[in-house]
Each structure stands twice: as structure tokens, then as C-alpha cells.
Write a protein that holds these residues in place. Structure first.
Motif, PDB file in Angstrom:
ATOM      1  N   PRO A  95      27.353   6.306  47.795  1.00  0.00           N
ATOM      2  CA  PRO A  95      26.714   7.447  47.125  1.00  0.00           C
ATOM      3  C   PRO A  95      27.136   8.782  47.754  1.00  0.00           C
ATOM      4  CG  PRO A  95      25.098   5.756  47.644  1.00  0.00           C
ATOM      5  CD  PRO A  95      26.377   5.345  48.307  1.00  0.00           C
ATOM      6  N   LEU A  96      27.280   9.779  46.899  1.00  0.00           N
ATOM      7  CA  LEU A  96      27.702  11.101  47.329  1.00  0.00           C
ATOM      8  C   LEU A  96      26.554  12.095  47.289  1.00  0.00           C
ATOM      9  CD1 LEU A  96      31.051  11.378  45.349  1.00  0.00           C
ATOM     10  CD2 LEU A  96      30.792  10.964  47.795  1.00  0.00           C
ATOM     11  N   GLN A  97      26.675  13.121  48.125  1.00  0.00           N
ATOM     12  CA  GLN A  97      25.803  14.285  48.110  1.00  0.00           C
ATOM     13  C   GLN A  97      26.705  15.495  48.185  1.00  0.00           C
ATOM     14  OE1 GLN A  97      23.297  13.919  51.547  1.00  0.00           O
ATOM     15  NE2 GLN A  97      21.574  13.197  50.330  1.00  0.00           N
ATOM     16  N   GLY A  98      26.153  16.647  47.953  1.00  0.00           N
ATOM     17  CA  GLY A  98      26.948  17.849  48.092  1.00  0.00           C
ATOM     18  C   GLY A  98      26.364  18.998  47.308  1.00  0.00           C
ATOM     19  N   GLU A  99      27.150  20.053  47.217  1.00  0.00           N
ATOM     20  CA  GLU A  99      26.740  21.230  46.466  1.00  0.00           C
ATOM     21  C   GLU A  99      27.975  21.883  45.863  1.00  0.00           C
ATOM     22  OE1 GLU A  99      27.591  21.883  50.534  1.00  0.00           O
ATOM     23  OE2 GLU A  99      25.707  21.043  49.901  1.00  0.00           O
ATOM     24  N   TRP A 100      27.736  22.745  44.898  1.00  0.00           N
ATOM     25  CA  TRP A 100      28.811  23.466  44.249  1.00  0.00           C
ATOM     26  C   TRP A 100      28.363  24.906  44.053  1.00  0.00           C
ATOM     27  CZ3 TRP A 100      25.991  19.619  42.061  1.00  0.00           C
ATOM     28  CH2 TRP A 100      25.136  19.964  41.023  1.00  0.00           C
ATOM     29  N   SER A 101      29.327  25.800  44.050  1.00  0.00           N
ATOM     30  CA  SER A 101      29.042  27.217  43.844  1.00  0.00           C
ATOM     31  C   SER A 101      30.229  27.860  43.152  1.00  0.00           C
ATOM     32  CB  SER A 101      28.758  27.916  45.172  1.00  0.00           C
ATOM     33  OG  SER A 101      29.902  27.855  46.000  1.00  0.00           O
ATOM     34  N   GLY A 102      29.944  28.885  42.381  1.00  0.00           N
ATOM     35  CA  GLY A 102      30.993  29.589  41.662  1.00  0.00           C
ATOM     36  C   GLY A 102      31.081  31.035  42.114  1.00  0.00           C
TER      37      GLY A 102
ATOM     38  N   GLU B  34      33.813  34.823  41.531  1.00  0.00           N
ATOM     39  CA  GLU B  34      34.967  35.426  40.883  1.00  0.00           C
ATOM     40  C   GLU B  34      35.999  35.791  41.935  1.00  0.00           C
ATOM     41  OE1 GLU B  34      36.093  39.023  37.804  1.00  0.00           O
ATOM     42  OE2 GLU B  34      34.010  38.657  38.332  1.00  0.00           O
ATOM     43  N   VAL B  35      37.234  35.356  41.717  1.00  0.00           N
ATOM     44  CA  VAL B  35      38.337  35.629  42.633  1.00  0.00           C
ATOM     45  C   VAL B  35      39.551  36.030  41.796  1.00  0.00           C
ATOM     46  CG1 VAL B  35      39.864  34.662  44.393  1.00  0.00           C
ATOM     47  CG2 VAL B  35      37.467  33.951  44.299  1.00  0.00           C
ATOM     48  N   ASP B  36      40.055  37.240  42.010  1.00  0.00           N
ATOM     49  CA  ASP B  36      41.265  37.719  41.327  1.00  0.00           C
ATOM     50  C   ASP B  36      41.168  37.574  39.806  1.00  0.00           C
ATOM     51  OD1 ASP B  36      42.378  38.292  43.802  1.00  0.00           O
ATOM     52  OD2 ASP B  36      43.327  36.323  43.948  1.00  0.00           O
ATOM     53  N   ASP B  37      40.074  38.044  39.224  1.00  0.00           N
ATOM     54  CA  ASP B  37      39.847  37.995  37.765  1.00  0.00           C
ATOM     55  C   ASP B  37      39.829  36.584  37.207  1.00  0.00           C
ATOM     56  OD1 ASP B  37      39.595  40.737  37.566  1.00  0.00           O
ATOM     57  OD2 ASP B  37      41.745  41.038  37.245  1.00  0.00           O
ATOM     58  N   ARG B  38      39.560  35.607  38.037  1.00  0.00           N
ATOM     59  CA  ARG B  38      39.385  34.220  37.594  1.00  0.00           C
ATOM     60  C   ARG B  38      38.075  33.708  38.191  1.00  0.00           C
ATOM     61  NH1 ARG B  38      44.656  30.807  38.766  1.00  0.00           N
ATOM     62  NH2 ARG B  38      43.872  31.086  40.851  1.00  0.00           N
ATOM     63  N   TRP B  39      37.603  32.588  37.678  1.00  0.00           N
ATOM     64  CA  TRP B  39      36.357  31.999  38.168  1.00  0.00           C
ATOM     65  C   TRP B  39      36.687  30.724  38.935  1.00  0.00           C
ATOM     66  CZ3 TRP B  39      31.845  34.162  38.653  1.00  0.00           C
ATOM     67  CH2 TRP B  39      30.739  33.375  38.966  1.00  0.00           C
ATOM     68  N   ARG B  40      36.148  30.626  40.153  1.00  0.00           N
ATOM     69  CA  ARG B  40      36.404  29.482  41.015  1.00  0.00           C
ATOM     70  C   ARG B  40      35.087  28.758  41.275  1.00  0.00           C
ATOM     71  NH1 ARG B  40      38.336  30.912  46.850  1.00  0.00           N
ATOM     72  NH2 ARG B  40      36.165  31.570  46.971  1.00  0.00           N
ATOM     73  N   VAL B  41      35.086  27.455  41.045  1.00  0.00           N
ATOM     74  CA  VAL B  41      33.935  26.613  41.365  1.00  0.00           C
ATOM     75  C   VAL B  41      34.356  25.718  42.528  1.00  0.00           C
ATOM     76  CG1 VAL B  41      32.344  24.846  40.543  1.00  0.00           C
ATOM     77  CG2 VAL B  41      33.109  26.651  38.991  1.00  0.00           C
ATOM     78  N   GLU B  42      33.673  25.898  43.658  1.00  0.00           N
ATOM     79  CA  GLU B  42      33.947  25.086  44.844  1.00  0.00           C
ATOM     80  C   GLU B  42      32.929  23.960  44.910  1.00  0.00           C
ATOM     81  OE1 GLU B  42      34.915  27.035  48.605  1.00  0.00           O
ATOM     82  OE2 GLU B  42      34.693  28.928  47.503  1.00  0.00           O
ATOM     83  N   ILE B  43      33.414  22.743  45.076  1.00  0.00           N
ATOM     84  CA  ILE B  43      32.554  21.569  45.160  1.00  0.00           C
ATOM     85  C   ILE B  43      32.769  20.952  46.539  1.00  0.00           C
ATOM     86  CG2 ILE B  43      32.003  19.328  44.145  1.00  0.00           C
ATOM     87  CD1 ILE B  43      33.448  20.425  41.581  1.00  0.00           C
ATOM     88  N   HIS B  44      31.682  20.925  47.332  1.00  0.00           N
ATOM     89  CA  HIS B  44      31.746  20.335  48.678  1.00  0.00           C
ATOM     90  C   HIS B  44      30.961  19.032  48.650  1.00  0.00           C
ATOM     91  CE1 HIS B  44      33.478  24.012  50.277  1.00  0.00           C
ATOM     92  NE2 HIS B  44      32.576  24.686  49.577  1.00  0.00           N
ATOM     93  N   LEU B  45      31.600  17.940  49.081  1.00  0.00           N
ATOM     94  CA  LEU B  45      31.008  16.600  49.006  1.00  0.00           C
ATOM     95  C   LEU B  45      30.837  16.018  50.393  1.00  0.00           C
ATOM     96  CD1 LEU B  45      33.252  15.255  46.127  1.00  0.00           C
ATOM     97  CD2 LEU B  45      30.890  16.003  45.923  1.00  0.00           C
ATOM     98  N   ARG B  46      29.899  15.101  50.508  1.00  0.00           N
ATOM     99  CA  ARG B  46      29.701  14.314  51.723  1.00  0.00           C
ATOM    100  C   ARG B  46      29.025  13.006  51.318  1.00  0.00           C
ATOM    101  NH1 ARG B  46      26.234  18.416  51.545  1.00  0.00           N
ATOM    102  NH2 ARG B  46      24.021  17.964  51.598  1.00  0.00           N
ATOM    103  N   GLU B  47      29.166  11.995  52.175  1.00  0.00           N
ATOM    104  CA  GLU B  47      28.494  10.721  51.894  1.00  0.00           C
ATOM    105  C   GLU B  47      27.021  10.835  52.221  1.00  0.00           C
ATOM    106  OE1 GLU B  47      30.392   7.584  53.981  1.00  0.00           O
ATOM    107  OE2 GLU B  47      32.137   7.560  52.673  1.00  0.00           O
ATOM    108  N   ARG B  48      26.237  10.109  51.469  1.00  0.00           N
ATOM    109  CA  ARG B  48      24.798  10.096  51.699  1.00  0.00           C
ATOM    110  C   ARG B  48      24.462   9.185  52.847  1.00  0.00           C
ATOM    111  NH1 ARG B  48      20.614   8.668  47.052  1.00  0.00           N
ATOM    112  NH2 ARG B  48      22.498   8.883  45.886  1.00  0.00           N
TER     113      ARG B  48
END
Length: 146
Positions: A123-130, A132-146
């Protein structure tokens, strides 16, 4: 009341309309012109639809790039991550290493948008956040095991 002559306005024949016949045409033309200008302004102010540009693998997750900010809904379901983006793009899949274990990810196109699913043997856990970088949208997803 014999005939339709204008003698003393005492009969049922309507009077001739002395108003100009141009007024309704002018008002109709102005209404059409207003609707056309409104449609043009609406097209100019409508943002471009969001489109997936690329997915990058990082040491602890993924980075997903879009041309502009999409609406995002995500949750962890039974240890796997499901993110739904209101965007368009092509289907993709890949694999990343998390603590020397394989984690599979897949982007599928659905009628609601793009579905990014991340699945691992544990099973995974984590978080994501968005952001704006250089007129584009970046969604970063950080994962870790539960």
C-alpha cells in the motif's frame, strides 16, 4: 359608417401608422451586432483546455506537466493512488522505483478526463501539489510505502 374614408375618426378603420418603418430594423441590427460582439469576447476570454504535456519519474514519485491548471480530484483507494484531471492527453504507462521496489503508473483517457493511477505491491501513501512554473502547470506527486 359607409366606406372607409377618414371623415371624422368615428369608424372602425384603423389610422395609417405614421411612424418610420426603419426603427425596428435599426433595433434588430443593433441586437444582432451586440450578440456577435458578445460571442467574440466570450471566445477570447475562454481559457485553453488543459492538456497533458509529459510525465516525469522522480526518485520519490512523479511530476506531471500540463499547459495550464486542470481541475484535480484524487484519493488513495486500497493503497493505490487515483488522480482524475479535467484535461486531455494520450494514454501512457511506466514504472518507477520506490525503496528498490517497482511501482507502476498509468494514464488513461476517460470521458471525465485523464485518470492517473499508481499501483504497487504494498500500500502507498503520499501527497500531491500543483504549482505554476514557466507558464505551465506542474503537479508533483510524492509517494511512500505505508
Amino acid at each position: 359608417m359607409h366606406g372607409s374614408a377618414d371623415k371624422d375618426d368615428g369608424h372602425s378603420t384603423p389610422q395609417a401608422d405614421r411612424r418610420s418603418k426603419l426603427f425596428p430594423r435599426v433595433m434588430g441590427s443593433l441586437a444582432i451586432f451586440g450578440v456577435m460582439v458578445g460571442l467574440m469576447i466570450g471566445r477570447l476570454t475562454t481559457p485553453d483546455p488543459s492538456e497533458l504535456q509529459k510525465v516525469e519519474v522522480t526518485s520519490d514519485g512523479l511530476v506531471v506537466w500540463f499547459n495550464n491548471e486542470p481541475k484535480t480530484h484524487g484519493e488513495f483507494v486500497d493503497g493505490s493512488l487515483a488522480l482524475l484531471f479535467d484535461a486531455s492527453g494520450r494514454a501512457q504507462k511506466g514504472q518507477l522505483q520506490l525503496d528498490d521496489k517497482n511501482v507502476n503508473w498509468r494514464v488513461l483517457s476517460t470521458k471525465e478526463g485523464l485518470l492517473l493511477s499508481v499501483v504497487a505491491a504494498r500500500p502507498l501513501q503520499g501527497e500531491w501539489s500543483g504549482s505554476e512554473v514557466d507558464d505551465r502547470w506542474r503537479v508533483e506527486i510524492h509517494l511512500r510505502e505505508r
